[in-house]
Design a protein around this motif. Structure first.
Motif, PDB file in Angstrom:
ATOM      1  N   PHE A 241     -31.335   8.583  28.897  1.00 51.13           N
ATOM      2  CA  PHE A 241     -30.401   8.818  27.700  1.00 51.13           C
ATOM      3  C   PHE A 241     -30.430   9.992  27.361  1.00 51.13           C
ATOM      4  N   TYR A 242     -29.359  10.069  26.659  1.00 44.26           N
ATOM      5  CA  TYR A 242     -29.526  11.335  25.423  1.00 44.26           C
ATOM      6  C   TYR A 242     -28.046  10.803  24.161  1.00 44.26           C
ATOM      7  N   THR A 243     -28.416  10.896  22.709  1.00 49.20           N
ATOM      8  CA  THR A 243     -27.664  10.714  21.605  1.00 49.20           C
ATOM      9  C   THR A 243     -26.590  12.288  21.390  1.00 49.20           C
ATOM     10  N   ILE A 244     -25.757  11.666  20.778  1.00 51.77           N
ATOM     11  CA  ILE A 244     -24.845  13.011  19.975  1.00 51.77           C
ATOM     12  C   ILE A 244     -24.294  12.177  18.587  1.00 51.77           C
ATOM     13  N   GLY A 245     -24.875  13.679  17.581  1.00 49.54           N
ATOM     14  CA  GLY A 245     -24.595  13.282  15.929  1.00 49.54           C
ATOM     15  C   GLY A 245     -25.068  14.262  15.832  1.00 49.54           C
ATOM     16  N   PRO A 246     -24.448  14.125  14.166  1.00 48.88           N
ATOM     17  CA  PRO A 246     -25.053  15.370  13.201  1.00 48.88           C
ATOM     18  C   PRO A 246     -26.176  15.171  12.893  1.00 48.88           C
ATOM     19  N   ASN A 247     -26.921  14.764  12.807  1.00 47.99           N
ATOM     20  CA  ASN A 247     -28.084  14.560  12.403  1.00 47.99           C
ATOM     21  C   ASN A 247     -28.880  13.446  13.728  1.00 47.99           C
ATOM     22  N   GLN A 248     -29.959  13.528  14.105  1.00 49.36           N
ATOM     23  CA  GLN A 248     -30.988  12.315  14.175  1.00 49.36           C
ATOM     24  C   GLN A 248     -31.086  10.427  13.848  1.00 49.36           C
ATOM     25  N   ASP A 249     -30.517  10.393  12.950  1.00 45.69           N
ATOM     26  CA  ASP A 249     -30.353   9.311  12.741  1.00 45.69           C
ATOM     27  C   ASP A 249     -28.459   8.886  12.720  1.00 45.69           C
ATOM     28  N   ASN A 250     -27.893   9.929  12.761  1.00 48.79           N
ATOM     29  CA  ASN A 250     -26.183   8.835  12.936  1.00 48.79           C
ATOM     30  C   ASN A 250     -25.890   9.399  14.689  1.00 48.79           C
ATOM     31  N   VAL A 251     -25.314   8.450  15.220  1.00 48.83           N
ATOM     32  CA  VAL A 251     -25.243   8.443  16.617  1.00 48.83           C
ATOM     33  C   VAL A 251     -23.746   8.237  16.686  1.00 48.83           C
ATOM     34  N   TRP A 252     -23.137   9.281  17.222  1.00 46.09           N
ATOM     35  CA  TRP A 252     -21.345   8.671  17.344  1.00 46.09           C
ATOM     36  C   TRP A 252     -21.397   8.638  18.643  1.00 46.09           C
ATOM     37  N   LEU A 253     -22.437   9.130  20.309  1.00 50.46           N
ATOM     38  CA  LEU A 253     -22.679   9.179  21.092  1.00 50.46           C
ATOM     39  C   LEU A 253     -23.681   8.503  21.742  1.00 50.46           C
ATOM     40  N   GLU A 254     -23.359   7.842  22.964  1.00 50.65           N
ATOM     41  CA  GLU A 254     -25.104   8.141  23.965  1.00 50.65           C
ATOM     42  C   GLU A 254     -24.281   8.108  25.461  1.00 50.65           C
ATOM     43  N   LYS A 255     -25.318   8.156  25.870  1.00 43.72           N
ATOM     44  CA  LYS A 255     -24.743   8.906  27.615  1.00 43.72           C
ATOM     45  C   LYS A 255     -25.562   8.928  28.189  1.00 43.72           C
ATOM     46  N   GLU A 256     -25.716   8.778  29.583  1.00 49.34           N
ATOM     47  CA  GLU A 256     -26.825   8.967  30.615  1.00 49.34           C
ATOM     48  C   GLU A 256     -26.085  10.263  31.137  1.00 49.34           C
ATOM     49  N   TYR A 257     -27.448  10.457  31.582  1.00 51.27           N
ATOM     50  CA  TYR A 257     -27.714  12.284  32.178  1.00 51.27           C
ATOM     51  C   TYR A 257     -26.503  12.117  33.394  1.00 51.27           C
ATOM     52  N   LEU A 258     -26.718  11.730  34.175  1.00 51.64           N
ATOM     53  CA  LEU A 258     -25.126  11.463  35.093  1.00 51.64           C
ATOM     54  C   LEU A 258     -24.098  10.932  34.729  1.00 51.64           C
ATOM     55  N   GLN A 259     -24.257  10.333  33.678  1.00 54.41           N
ATOM     56  CA  GLN A 259     -22.396  10.159  33.376  1.00 54.41           C
ATOM     57  C   GLN A 259     -21.408  10.971  32.476  1.00 54.41           C
ATOM     58  N   SER A 260     -20.427  11.553  33.457  1.00 54.18           N
ATOM     59  CA  SER A 260     -19.800  12.430  33.164  1.00 54.18           C
ATOM     60  C   SER A 260     -19.177  11.834  31.557  1.00 54.18           C
ATOM     61  N   TRP A 261     -18.197  13.525  31.143  1.00 54.99           N
ATOM     62  CA  TRP A 261     -17.587  13.067  30.106  1.00 54.99           C
ATOM     63  C   TRP A 261     -16.852  13.501  30.152  1.00 54.99           C
ATOM     64  N   ASP A 262     -15.426  12.598  29.551  1.00 53.74           N
ATOM     65  CA  ASP A 262     -14.025  12.896  29.838  1.00 53.74           C
ATOM     66  C   ASP A 262     -13.439  13.241  28.307  1.00 53.74           C
ATOM     67  N   ASN A 263     -12.675  13.240  28.533  1.00 58.40           N
ATOM     68  CA  ASN A 263     -11.302  13.975  27.410  1.00 58.40           C
ATOM     69  C   ASN A 263     -11.792  13.280  26.157  1.00 58.40           C
ATOM     70  N   ALA A 264     -11.645  11.625  26.346  1.00 60.46           N
ATOM     71  CA  ALA A 264     -11.511  10.822  24.435  1.00 60.46           C
ATOM     72  C   ALA A 264     -13.347  11.356  24.256  1.00 60.46           C
ATOM     73  N   ASP A 265     -13.724  11.475  25.355  1.00 57.83           N
ATOM     74  CA  ASP A 265     -15.623  11.455  24.160  1.00 57.83           C
ATOM     75  C   ASP A 265     -15.675  12.871  23.640  1.00 57.83           C
ATOM     76  N   TYR A 266     -14.619  14.141  24.353  1.00 57.47           N
ATOM     77  CA  TYR A 266     -14.706  15.116  23.923  1.00 57.47           C
ATOM     78  C   TYR A 266     -14.182  15.006  22.509  1.00 57.47           C
ATOM     79  N   GLU A 267     -12.797  14.861  22.581  1.00 55.70           N
ATOM     80  CA  GLU A 267     -11.973  14.983  21.347  1.00 55.70           C
ATOM     81  C   GLU A 267     -12.822  13.529  20.156  1.00 55.70           C
TER      82      GLU A 267
END
Length: 152
Positions: free
Chosen positions: A103-129
């Motif tokens: 999986f991968y995580t998204i955030g401003p740095n390694q310690d703060n995670v705003w979103l976590e996704k699996e590699y085949l999981q698609s992004w929807d508009n709500a994720d981008y927003e």
């Protein structure tokens, strides 16, 4: 048998070629009021080709095409804040995709995670927003703190 998709060059290429540009567009829209305050604006993709996975061979090249990158993301540079009576300053802000094995995580740095996704999981508009809004809020907070220091 695999329970979840693993990090590989196809998954990393999709993130780099599809997700990051779409996310950059959402971020750019959220920054529409902030960009004119600066002389120059850059929003670019980043790939960390220095950080090796634990136990990896020191001679193996780190690249998207090898599927062994551990971090990628976006870097925003706002240069030359323009306001009468204020010293010019620049702001730089990164958005980090930390790429784990399943999986991968998204955030401003390694310690703060705003979103976590699996590699085949698609992004929807709500994720981008979600990510664009949180990142823009932090940038505006950084800008506000910087301006408050100038007025003290």
């Amino acid at each position: 048998m695999q329970d979840s998709p693993l990090k590989d060059k196809v998954a990393l290429r999709k993130l780099y070629d599809s997700v990051l540009p779409e996310l950059a567009q959402h971020i750019h829209q959220h920054l529409a009021d902030v960009i004119p305050l600066f002389h120059d604006f850059k929003l670019e993709k980043l790939v960390d080709t220095w950080t090796r996975e634990p136990g990896s061979d020191a001679t193996t090249e780190i690249s998207l095409d090898k599927g062994n990158v551990n971090q990628m993301g976006l870097r925003l540079r706002l240069e030359g804040f323009q306001r009468v009576g204020a010293d010019n300053f620049d702001l730089t802000k990164d958005l980090l995709f930390k790429l784990d094995r399943n999986f991968y995580t998204i955030g401003p740095n390694q310690d703060n995670v705003w979103l976590e996704k699996e590699y085949l999981q698609s992004w929807d508009n709500a994720d981008y927003e979600l990510v664009a809004e949180k990142w823009t809020e932090q940038l505006i907070d950084d800008l506000t703190q910087r301006l408050e220091k100038l007025t003290l």
